[in-house]
Scaffold this active site. Structure first.
Site, PDB file in Angstrom:
ATOM      1  N   SER A 194      32.076  23.796 -17.495  1.00 30.86           N
ATOM      2  CA  SER A 194      31.322  25.134 -17.777  1.00 30.86           C
ATOM      3  C   SER A 194      31.383  25.757 -16.222  1.00 30.86           C
ATOM      4  CB  SER A 194      30.401  25.250 -18.230  1.00 30.86           C
ATOM      5  OG  SER A 194      29.321  24.138 -17.815  1.00 30.86           O
TER       6      SER A 194
ATOM      7  N   ASP B  79      36.875  20.999 -11.328  1.00 30.81           N
ATOM      8  CA  ASP B  79      36.959  19.443 -11.633  1.00 30.81           C
ATOM      9  C   ASP B  79      37.972  19.171 -12.407  1.00 30.81           C
ATOM     10  OD1 ASP B  79      34.187  19.888 -10.627  1.00 30.81           O
ATOM     11  OD2 ASP B  79      33.141  18.690 -12.296  1.00 30.81           O
TER      12      ASP B  79
ATOM     13  N   LYS C 246      38.343  15.673 -18.091  1.00 27.81           N
ATOM     14  CA  LYS C 246      36.966  16.363 -18.022  1.00 27.81           C
ATOM     15  C   LYS C 246      37.011  17.330 -19.264  1.00 27.81           C
ATOM     16  CE  LYS C 246      33.300  18.631 -15.977  1.00 27.81           C
ATOM     17  NZ  LYS C 246      32.086  17.905 -15.285  1.00 27.81           N
TER      18      LYS C 246
ATOM     19  N   THR D 109      32.860  13.768  -9.970  1.00 26.81           N
ATOM     20  CA  THR D 109      34.229  14.267  -9.819  1.00 26.81           C
ATOM     21  C   THR D 109      34.894  13.564  -8.457  1.00 26.81           C
ATOM     22  OG1 THR D 109      33.784  16.502 -10.818  1.00 26.81           O
ATOM     23  CG2 THR D 109      35.827  16.371  -9.608  1.00 26.81           C
TER      24      THR D 109
HETATM   25  N1  ATP Z   1      31.304  10.857  -1.210  1.00 24.43           N
HETATM   26  C1  ATP Z   1      31.427  11.946  -0.911  1.00 24.43           C
HETATM   27  N2  ATP Z   1      31.941  12.499   0.262  1.00 24.43           N
HETATM   28  C2  ATP Z   1      31.983  13.872   0.519  1.00 24.43           C
HETATM   29  N3  ATP Z   1      31.398  14.796  -0.351  1.00 24.43           N
HETATM   30  C3  ATP Z   1      30.859  14.273  -1.252  1.00 24.43           C
HETATM   31  C4  ATP Z   1      30.918  12.977  -1.872  1.00 24.43           C
HETATM   32  N4  ATP Z   1      30.175  13.088  -3.164  1.00 24.43           N
HETATM   33  C5  ATP Z   1      30.215  14.405  -3.583  1.00 24.43           C
HETATM   34  N5  ATP Z   1      30.435  15.115  -2.564  1.00 24.43           N
HETATM   35  C6  ATP Z   1      30.427  16.809  -2.523  1.00 24.43           C
HETATM   36  O1  ATP Z   1      29.197  17.069  -3.398  1.00 24.43           O
HETATM   37  C7  ATP Z   1      29.399  18.127  -4.033  1.00 24.43           C
HETATM   38  C8  ATP Z   1      29.067  17.672  -5.391  1.00 24.43           C
HETATM   39  O2  ATP Z   1      30.106  16.801  -5.788  1.00 24.43           O
HETATM   40  P1  ATP Z   1      30.748  16.606  -7.210  1.00 24.43           P
HETATM   41  O3  ATP Z   1      31.438  18.019  -7.632  1.00 24.43           O
HETATM   42  O4  ATP Z   1      31.869  15.334  -7.362  1.00 24.43           O
HETATM   43  O5  ATP Z   1      29.768  16.397  -8.165  1.00 24.43           O
HETATM   44  P2  ATP Z   1      29.694  16.509  -9.757  1.00 24.43           P
HETATM   45  O6  ATP Z   1      28.610  15.245 -10.088  1.00 24.43           O
HETATM   46  O7  ATP Z   1      30.973  16.183 -10.305  1.00 24.43           O
HETATM   47  O8  ATP Z   1      29.094  17.961 -10.170  1.00 24.43           O
HETATM   48  P3  ATP Z   1      29.161  18.542 -11.630  1.00 24.43           P
HETATM   49  O9  ATP Z   1      27.950  18.250 -12.342  1.00 24.43           O
HETATM   50  O10 ATP Z   1      29.346  19.973 -11.248  1.00 24.43           O
HETATM   51  O11 ATP Z   1      30.362  18.094 -12.261  1.00 24.43           O
HETATM   52  C9  ATP Z   1      30.827  18.722  -3.921  1.00 24.43           C
HETATM   53  O12 ATP Z   1      30.875  19.472  -2.799  1.00 24.43           O
HETATM   54  C10 ATP Z   1      31.576  17.257  -3.200  1.00 24.43           C
HETATM   55  O13 ATP Z   1      32.659  17.422  -2.336  1.00 24.43           O
HETATM   56 MG    MG Z   2      32.171  17.281 -11.508  1.00 24.47          MG
END
Ligand code: ATP
Ligand code: MG
Length: 230
Positions: A47, A52, A43, A22
């Site tokens: 869930s 997101d 998106k 995200t």
């Molecule tokens: N480059 C980054 N810098 C700072 N924080 C980050 C970074 N990448 C991810 N995070 C933090 O890590 C956590 C997970 O990131 P994110 O929600 O983007 O993952 P996701 O892959 O989208 O998860 P999901 O499978 O739930 O959709 C969040 O708290 C986000 O703020």
């Molecule tokens: Mg996500």
């Protein structure tokens, strides 16, 4: 009459849930839009809350409603297919493709954040890989840059639809404290996958919501070639 260029689809997937999909999708969408690209992020299935979808809705400049960004949302923090069944619903691939294609008519580039990792089941008959295949999408593969990342990148690339493997874009997302593994992963990956396009994404406190000018510049510099390749 000039023919309209066909809309391109990009599916943002990764090695796992919680890897930064995200954060990357929101940053990339803002960057593309700021550069004048008529891009939008979806998106389709959420869930365990809609945070997101809200982040992407905001990155889109609210060009779409929250329900267009995310038509299917379920309270249980489970794989979407199970979270949907809990409330007596089912989602089929054809419905998600219909949504994506309907939105595509209004944009040049549509980014879709999947859920979980590449092979996580999304609905009754499909996972993230099926979305990539059916939309002929460019896969963006997000993997945390820590010990084990080389294995995870190779596994995900191996599992992509074969036709899309050469165009896949890997994003190694910085993990604070990853030490020597984080510093050496890109070179080792290039030894094993010499043609792979790799972007190193900086860690920025606050993630997708980071607004500081310096942070925005660091992120923009990191994403420049990725945005150009889509
Ligand atoms: N480059 C980054 N810098 C700072 N924080 C980050 C970074 N990448 C991810 N995070 C933090 O890590 C956590 C997970 O990131 P994110 O929600 O983007 O993952 P996701 O892959 O989208 O998860 P999901 O499978 O739930 O959709 C969040 O708290 C986000 O703020
Ligand atoms: Mg996500």
């Amino acid at each position: 009459m000039p023919t309209r260029r066909q809309t391109r689809f990009v599916v943002i997937t990764g090695s796992d849930t919680g890897v930064g999909k995200t954060v990357l999708t929101a940053w990339l969408t803002r960057q593309l839009r700021a550069a004048g690209v008529n891009a939008v992020a979806l998106k389709p299935l959420c869930s365990g809350g809609r945070s997101d979808a809200r982040a992407l809705h905001s990155a889109n400049g609210k060009t779409l409603s929250l329900d267009e960004v995310n038509p299917w949302h379920y309270p249980a923090a489970l794989a979407p297919v199970l979270a949907a069944r809990r409330v007596g619903q089912r989602v089929d691939l054809s419905e998600v493709l219909t949504l994506a294609r309907a939105v595509a008519g209004r944009f040049d580039l549509v980014l879709l954040e999947g859920a979980g990792g590449l092979l996580s089941p999304l609905g009754e008959d499909f996972d993230n890989r099926d979305l990539i295949r059916e939309l002929r999408a460019t896969p963006v593969v997000v993997v945390p840059n820590r010990l084990g990342a080389v294995n995870q990148v190779r596994l995900v690339i191996e599992a992509l639809p074969r036709r899309t493997q050469a165009e896949a874009q890997v994003v190694l997302s910085e993990v604070p404290g990853a030490g020597a593994a984080g510093r050496t992963n890109p070179k080792l990956l290039r030894e094993w996958l010499p043609k792979l396009s790799i972007t190193l994404l900086p860690w920025v406190a606050g993630g997708a919501m980071a607004e500081a000018e310096g942070d925005r510049r660091r992120v923009a510099a990191a994403l420049k070639s990725l945005a150009g390749a889509l």
